[in-house]
Design a protein around this motif. Structure first.
Motif, short mmCIF file in Angstrom:
data_model
loop_
_atom_site.label_atom_id
_atom_site.label_comp_id
_atom_site.label_asym_id
_atom_site.label_seq_id
_atom_site.Cartn_x
_atom_site.Cartn_y
_atom_site.Cartn_z
N LEU A 289 -53.45 -18.65 5.11
CA LEU A 289 -53.85 -19.57 5.68
C LEU A 289 -53.94 -19.04 7.39
O LEU A 289 -53.01 -18.39 7.88
CB LEU A 289 -53.27 -20.84 5.69
CG LEU A 289 -53.19 -21.53 4.51
CD1 LEU A 289 -52.15 -22.84 4.56
CD2 LEU A 289 -54.59 -21.95 4.19
N GLN A 290 -54.99 -19.06 8.02
CA GLN A 290 -55.12 -18.47 9.38
C GLN A 290 -55.55 -19.70 10.24
O GLN A 290 -56.56 -20.15 10.21
CB GLN A 290 -56.26 -17.67 9.53
CG GLN A 290 -55.94 -16.41 8.62
CD GLN A 290 -56.99 -15.31 8.72
OE1 GLN A 290 -58.01 -15.59 9.15
NE2 GLN A 290 -56.61 -13.99 8.01
N ASP B 242 -48.19 -33.58 23.47
CA ASP B 242 -48.89 -32.82 22.39
C ASP B 242 -48.77 -31.55 22.50
O ASP B 242 -49.09 -30.62 21.30
CB ASP B 242 -50.50 -33.28 22.41
CG ASP B 242 -50.91 -34.66 22.13
OD1 ASP B 242 -51.78 -35.25 22.68
OD2 ASP B 242 -50.20 -35.26 21.30
N THR B 243 -48.06 -31.02 23.45
CA THR B 243 -48.00 -29.51 23.48
C THR B 243 -46.60 -29.20 22.67
O THR B 243 -45.79 -29.67 22.32
CB THR B 243 -46.97 -29.33 24.90
OG1 THR B 243 -48.13 -29.51 26.08
CG2 THR B 243 -46.78 -28.01 24.90
N ALA B 244 -47.46 -28.19 21.82
CA ALA B 244 -46.45 -27.76 20.70
C ALA B 244 -47.16 -26.50 19.75
O ALA B 244 -48.41 -26.16 20.28
CB ALA B 244 -46.37 -28.69 19.51
N VAL B 245 -46.51 -25.64 19.12
CA VAL B 245 -47.23 -24.76 18.30
C VAL B 245 -47.46 -25.66 17.13
O VAL B 245 -46.70 -26.36 16.41
CB VAL B 245 -46.09 -23.70 17.96
CG1 VAL B 245 -46.82 -22.96 16.92
CG2 VAL B 245 -45.63 -23.13 19.02
N TYR B 246 -48.71 -25.47 16.50
CA TYR B 246 -49.53 -26.25 15.70
C TYR B 246 -49.70 -25.25 14.39
O TYR B 246 -50.07 -24.04 14.46
CB TYR B 246 -50.91 -26.75 15.95
CG TYR B 246 -50.68 -28.09 16.77
CD1 TYR B 246 -50.41 -27.99 18.02
CD2 TYR B 246 -50.98 -29.25 16.23
CE1 TYR B 246 -50.08 -29.03 18.97
CE2 TYR B 246 -50.85 -30.46 17.23
CZ TYR B 246 -50.61 -30.41 18.26
OH TYR B 246 -50.18 -31.39 19.20
N GLN C 14 -49.62 -19.11 10.23
CA GLN C 14 -48.95 -18.74 11.59
C GLN C 14 -49.26 -19.92 12.61
O GLN C 14 -50.30 -20.41 12.35
CB GLN C 14 -49.55 -17.47 12.05
CG GLN C 14 -50.58 -17.32 12.84
CD GLN C 14 -51.90 -17.54 12.23
OE1 GLN C 14 -52.17 -17.76 11.20
NE2 GLN C 14 -52.98 -17.74 13.19
N GLY C 15 -48.75 -20.11 13.34
CA GLY C 15 -48.76 -21.07 14.51
C GLY C 15 -49.86 -20.52 15.39
O GLY C 15 -50.24 -19.66 15.70
N THR C 16 -50.54 -21.79 16.14
CA THR C 16 -51.32 -21.87 17.13
C THR C 16 -50.93 -22.56 18.42
O THR C 16 -50.70 -23.76 17.98
CB THR C 16 -53.05 -21.86 16.71
OG1 THR C 16 -53.80 -21.66 18.03
CG2 THR C 16 -53.12 -23.27 16.45
#
Length: 127
Positions: free
Chosen positions: A3-4, A88-92, A119-121
């Motif tokens: 997954l990307q 909402d700031t976070a790594v998704y 991987q997170g974005t």
């Protein structure tokens, strides 16, 4: 399943972003998929899910602002985020579960049992 995740960035409060989760070379039509996020110094949080049959779930913090969808023809899942807030700031992260079983799907729609992760974005919302 590889997954990307992509589409993160810096946005002002009230703005919008769309996150994409692609599964190159993999048909996603049988996958229940989800978005999670991890804010600094916080535990991972379940944000939204979409079942292989198209049923959706949005968590309370995201309800009314976020929309989860999928395009099986493009092997891609989306998270459209409107009215973004600094919290909402976070790594998704996007995730998927391959089972279409009733119990596995029900668990997945509650944020459990995911065995494939991208991987997170990073999403950063400024005030």
């Amino acid at each position: 399943v590889q997954l990307q995740a992509s589409g993160g960035g810096l946005v002002q409060a009230g703005g919008s972003l769309r996150l994409d989760c692609a599964a190159p070379g993999r048909t996603i039509s049988s996958l229940t998929m989800a978005w999670f996020r991890r804010a600094p110094e916080k535990e991972r949080e379940f944000v939204a899910a979409i079942s292989w049959s198209g049923r959706t779930y949005i968590s309370d913090p995201a309800k009314g602002r976020f929309t989860i969808s999928r395009d099986n023809a493009k092997n891609t899942m989306y998270l459209l985020m409107n009215s973004l807030k600094p919290e909402d700031t976070a790594v998704y992260y996007c995730a998927a579960i391959g089972s279409t079983g009733t119990l596995a799907t029900a668990q997945a729609m509650r944020g459990r049992g995911y065995d494939n992760w991208g991987q997170g974005t990073q999403v950063t919302v400024s005030s």
